[in-house]
Design an enzyme around this catalytic site. Structure first.
Site, mmCIF file in Angstrom:
data_model
loop_
_atom_site.group_PDB
_atom_site.id
_atom_site.type_symbol
_atom_site.label_atom_id
_atom_site.label_comp_id
_atom_site.label_asym_id
_atom_site.label_seq_id
_atom_site.Cartn_x
_atom_site.Cartn_y
_atom_site.Cartn_z
ATOM 1 N N GLN A 222 -37.915 6.532 -11.755
ATOM 2 C CA GLN A 222 -38.375 6.652 -10.364
ATOM 3 C C GLN A 222 -38.714 8.091 -9.981
ATOM 4 O OE1 GLN A 222 -39.067 4.106 -8.600
ATOM 5 N NE2 GLN A 222 -38.043 2.534 -9.822
ATOM 6 N N LYS A 245 -44.825 2.622 -13.797
ATOM 7 C CA LYS A 245 -44.473 3.114 -12.455
ATOM 8 C C LYS A 245 -45.258 4.393 -12.135
ATOM 9 C CE LYS A 245 -39.798 1.333 -13.047
ATOM 10 N NZ LYS A 245 -39.616 0.134 -12.228
ATOM 11 N N CYS A 383 -31.604 -4.688 -9.827
ATOM 12 C CA CYS A 383 -30.986 -4.325 -11.118
ATOM 13 C C CYS A 383 -29.967 -3.208 -10.948
ATOM 14 C CB CYS A 383 -32.035 -3.922 -12.151
ATOM 15 S SG CYS A 383 -33.200 -5.210 -12.530
HETATM 16 N N1 PMP Z 1 -34.304 2.953 -14.391
HETATM 17 C C1 PMP Z 1 -34.709 2.911 -13.130
HETATM 18 C C2 PMP Z 1 -34.136 3.884 -12.133
HETATM 19 C C3 PMP Z 1 -35.660 1.978 -12.742
HETATM 20 O O1 PMP Z 1 -36.062 1.912 -11.472
HETATM 21 C C4 PMP Z 1 -36.191 1.092 -13.702
HETATM 22 C C5 PMP Z 1 -37.209 0.044 -13.327
HETATM 23 N N2 PMP Z 1 -36.923 -0.677 -12.177
HETATM 24 C C6 PMP Z 1 -35.744 1.200 -15.016
HETATM 25 C C7 PMP Z 1 -34.802 2.148 -15.325
HETATM 26 C C8 PMP Z 1 -36.256 0.320 -16.084
HETATM 27 O O2 PMP Z 1 -37.591 0.589 -16.320
HETATM 28 P P1 PMP Z 1 -38.462 -0.352 -17.266
HETATM 29 O O3 PMP Z 1 -38.232 -1.759 -16.753
HETATM 30 O O4 PMP Z 1 -39.850 0.118 -17.060
HETATM 31 O O5 PMP Z 1 -37.945 -0.177 -18.645
#
Ligand code: PMP
Length: 425
Positions: A222, A245, A383
Site C-alpha cells: 500500500q 496496486k 485480510c
Molecule cells: N499487504 C498489504 C498491506 C496489502 O494491502 C495486500 C493486498 N491487499 C497484500 C499485502 C497482498 O498483496 P497481493 O494480494 O498483491 O499479493
C-alpha cells in the site's frame, strides 16, 4: 514519482514528456475504465487499495507485447525472444530506479507481495530461524504478513511477537523496542496499513532492528502507490510490492532484497532459468535475480509493470502526494460528518485510505447500497482479522484513493452514505 531513468524503447509506447503540473482531470483521461456507468450511474471507483486501474499506456503495452513480440525470454536466439528479454530486463531496471535500489539484480519478479513475503520466509527464514527464535510483526499486518511467518514458526518451533498499536492505529514504538531481544531473528512490518492508511515510522523500526543486527522486511503493497519509496535511504533489507496496486497488471510484483542477503539465500523454487547447470548428481544455481525466478515468468505482466512505472515517472511525486493528501483530508472530514460514522484509523501520518463503520448498519449493507449508486468501495475484514479484533469490530467499510481520485468522488460517496442512512431509517 520522479526517477532518474525513463525507460523509453520501442517496447514501451511513448508517453507525453514530464508533466509540470498535476492536472487530475487530465490524469483521469488516461484511465479508460473510469469513464463508464455502473447501475446507470457514473462509476466512482474508491477501491484502489484492493487494486488500482490501468492507464491506456499499460493497456497498449500489453496488447503490443502479445501482438508483436510474444516470446519466451532469456534462452531464445531469435528476434522475438531477444526483444521480449530486452523489455523484461528494462522493466527490471525501471523497478530498480523506482525504488532506488542499487542494482537491477536486487529486483526479483514474483507474483506479488504475498509471494515476496513467502519467498523470504521460506528461504531466509528457513535457513536462519530455529527453535525458540522470535519474529516480530505488527498488529496491523495483512494476512500476507502474518501467515507466512506463522507457517515458518510452526515448522521451526519459533515464536511470533506482535507490536501493539494505539486507538488511532499507530504502532507503539516503545513496545516494539521492548520486543526486540536476543531471540529476535527478523522483523516484518507493513509500510502502510491497508485498513488504517497509517504510514509507519519504518526508518526508526529499521534502525532499532539493525542496532541488534536484525534484518527487516517492509510490506510496501500500500505504500508504493502513494509514498516515495527509497530502499537505500530506508536501508530496509527486503521490500515487497504488487504491480496491480501500482496501476500495473495483476499477477506480478517485486521483491527487493539487498544483494548480500539474496546471494546467501537458498533458492525458493527449483526449475528452468534458476540454474546454471544441472546433472542428476548436482545442480549449480544461476546468479541473482534469476536464482529466484524459476520457470517462465509473467513476461507480459512484468513488461506491463515496466510501462506503469514509465507512466508514473512523468509525474512529480510531491505533486501527486499533495493531491492525494488533499483528497484524503477532504474525504476524512466529509465522511466523518455523516451521522453515525466512526473512522477506524486516525493516525497522524496517513495516506489514501478511509475505513469507517456506521452505527447499527453492517458494512456489507453499506457496500451493497453504494454499489447501486455506481460507487465501488470494499467492505469486510480486508485480510486483517487480528486488526479487526484489536478494534472489536468484525468488518469496516473502506474507501481507498488512487491518484485519479477527486473531491467529486468523495461527494458522490457521501451522498451515497446519506442514501444508506435513509434506507435504514
Ligand atoms: N499487504 C498489504 C498491506 C496489502 O494491502 C495486500 C493486498 N491487499 C497484500 C499485502 C497482498 O498483496 P497481493 O494480494 O498483491 O499479493
Amino acid at each position: 514519482m520522479t526517477s532518474a531513468t525513463h525507460v523509453v524503447t520501442e517496447n514501451f509506447p511513448p508517453v507525453a514528456g514530464r508533466r509540470s503540473t498535476f492536472d487530475v482531470e487530465k490524469v483521469r483521461r488516461d484511465f479508460p475504465i473510469l469513464h463508464q456507468k455502473v447501475n446507470g450511474k457514473p462509476l466512482v471507483y474508491l477501491d484502489n487499495a484492493a487494486t488500482s486501474q490501468k492507464p491506456e499506456s499499460v493497456l497498449r503495452t500489453l496488447d503490443k507485447y502479445y501482438r508483436e513480440y510474444n516470446s519466451n525470454i532469456h534462452r531464445g536466439v531469435h528476434y522475438l525472444s531477444e526483444r521480449a528479454t530486452q523489455a523484461y530486463e528494462q522493466a527490471r531496471q525501471a523497478a530498480q530506479h523506482f525504488i532506488n535500489a542499487g542494482d537491477p539484480s536486487e529486483v526479483i519478479f514474483v507474483r506479488g507481495t504475498t509471494e515476496a513475503i513467502n519467498l523470504v520466509a521460506q528461504t531466509w527464514g528457513r535457513r536462519h530461524v530455529g527453535a525458540g527464535d522470535e519474529i516480530i510483526i505488527s498488529t496491523m499486518e495483512h494476512h500476507s504478513g502474518i501467515v507466512p511467518w506463522q507457517i515458518l514458526c510452526q515448522e521451526k518451533g519459533a515464536k511470533l511477537r506482535v507490536i501493539p498499536i494505539n486507538d488511532q492505529g499507530e504502532l507503539l514504538l516503545e513496545e516494539y523496542e521492548k520486543l526486540l531481544g536476543p531471540r529476535t531473528k527478523f522483523v516484518s512490518v507493513v509500510h502502510v496499513s491497508n485498513v488504517l492508511g497509517t504510514i509507519n515510522p519504518v526508518r526508526e523500526i529499521i534502525e532499532l532492528a539493525h542496532r541488534r543486527g536484525v534484518p527487516v522486511l517492509l510490506d510496501g503493497a500500500q505504500a508504493a502507490p502513494h509514498v516515495k519509496v527509497d530502499v537505500r535511504a530506508l536501508d530496509c533489507d527486503f521490500y515487497a510490492f504488487s504491480s496491480h496496486k501500482l496501476y500495473g497488471p495483476t499477477g506480478v510484483g517485486v521483491l527487493y532484497g539487498k544483494a548480500k542477503l539474496l546471494e546467501a539465500m537458498p533458492p525458493y523454487q527449483g526449475g528452468g532459468d534458476m540454474i546454471s547447470s544441472v546433472t542428476f548428481e548436482k545442480t549449480v544455481y544461476n546468479k541473482v535475480p534469476h536464482k529466484f525466478e524459476a520457470g517462465t515468468p509473467n513476461i507480459a505482466g512484468v513488461i506491463g509493470l515496466g510501462a506503469a512505472i514509465q507512466y508514473l515517472n512523468q509525474f512529480d511525486w510531491e505533486q501527486v502526494e499533495a493531491h492525494e493528501r488533499e483528497v484524503l483530508a477532504y474525504a476524512s472530514e466529509r465522511i466523518s460528518s455523516v451521522p453515525g460514522v466512526r473512522l477506524i484509523g486516525t493516525a497522524r501520518e496517513k495516506t489514501a485510505v478511509v475505513s469507517f463503520v456506521i452505527e447499527g448498519i453492517h458494512p456489507h449493507d453499506v457496500g451493497t447500497i453504494l454499489d447501486q449508486e455506481g460507487i465501488a468501495i470494499r467492505t469486510g475484514h480486508h485480510c486483517a482479522q487480528p486488526l479487526m479484533q484489536r478494534f472489536g469490530i468484525p468488518a469496516t467499510a473502506r474507501a481507498s484513493l488512487g491518484f485519479y481520485s477527486t473531491r467529486a468522488d468523495v461527494d458522490a460517496l457521501v451522498a451515497g452514505l446519506h442514501k444508506v442512512l435513509e434506507v435504514f431509517q
